[in-house]
Write an enzyme that holds these catalytic residues in place. Sequence first.
Site, PDB file in Angstrom:
ATOM      1  CG  HIS A 185      -1.727  10.361  -2.676  1.00 15.60           C
ATOM      2  ND1 HIS A 185      -0.835  10.377  -3.727  1.00 15.60           N
ATOM      3  CD2 HIS A 185      -2.160   9.071  -2.578  1.00 15.60           C
ATOM      4  CE1 HIS A 185      -0.722   9.167  -4.227  1.00 15.60           C
ATOM      5  NE2 HIS A 185      -1.520   8.346  -3.558  1.00 15.60           N
ATOM      6  CB  CYS A 201      -3.921   6.016  -3.686  1.00 14.20           C
ATOM      7  SG  CYS A 201      -3.692   5.305  -2.035  1.00 14.20           S
TER       8      CYS A 201
END
Length: 302
Positions: A185, A201
Amino acid sequence: MSRSIFCIIAFFCALGCHAATAGVYSDDEVVGTIKSYRVHGDESLIEIARRFDLGYNEIAQANPALDPFVPGNDAQVVIPQGWVVPAALKTSEMVVNLSEMRVYRTFPAGGGKLLSTFPIGIGSEGSETPLGTFGILQKITAPSWHVPLSIRQEKPELPAVVPPGPDNPLGSHALRISPDGVMIHGTNKPWGVGREVSHGCIRLYPEDIPRLFGQVRVGTKVAIVREPIKVGVKGERVYIEVHADSRWHGSSFEELLRLLRGRKLVQRVDMAKCRQALREKKGVMVDVTKANSVTSASGKRS
């Protein structure tokens, strides 16, 4: 004009961005070039890294003699915009190499293939980004952040859900790659690109995530690997790239020999140059071709 160059130009036009920052190359195993830059005024290496689409780790390792916060006006900075492509990309559409904190993606364009690459931030100690083979399960524009319970226990002031906006750590786009919440992301903290700072992440600069988002589809396979040492051939030249990866515990020299032997390249390299690259671990691709070596290499992946 070659077909590959035509494809690259066409892709830049479609992106509507400058070629210098688009991060798109022909699908080769050695791409880009090493450049240099002189510091203007009070620029930091962190600012310069983002301007050249590099992570903090890349510019800091390539310039170990410079203070990353105050390198000094007119200081000469190595800009490592050349890379040996990870070996895992031979069998995967997209590779996240944790050792160098960079993602690589190949995709069709104009009847051929192009390669894009972007710097990333990854998981910190205790929340490491997982290794393995994944697939993109979901593409999300303007994602909301559903704060994991473990994070809310650390920071109880956080709400259960953070809506899209400047306070959302997921940024403008997200790619879900595992059912348990691991995502690729954007970020609202771009200084974290090139660092181990996330809860597992993979983060991209705000300007990079829309580009990667547009290049992939649901179902795209993603290999997350550790390749601290990479070997590539371009024309008659042999290159290696060595990264400092504290979470990889193998023998750097034995790993390099394994890679060279697998490509039948041992006789074509200067071992003194190889040993120096292994000692320095600057994360910069190095030409280690032995002087006067004779080869019939094709320059393609083998």
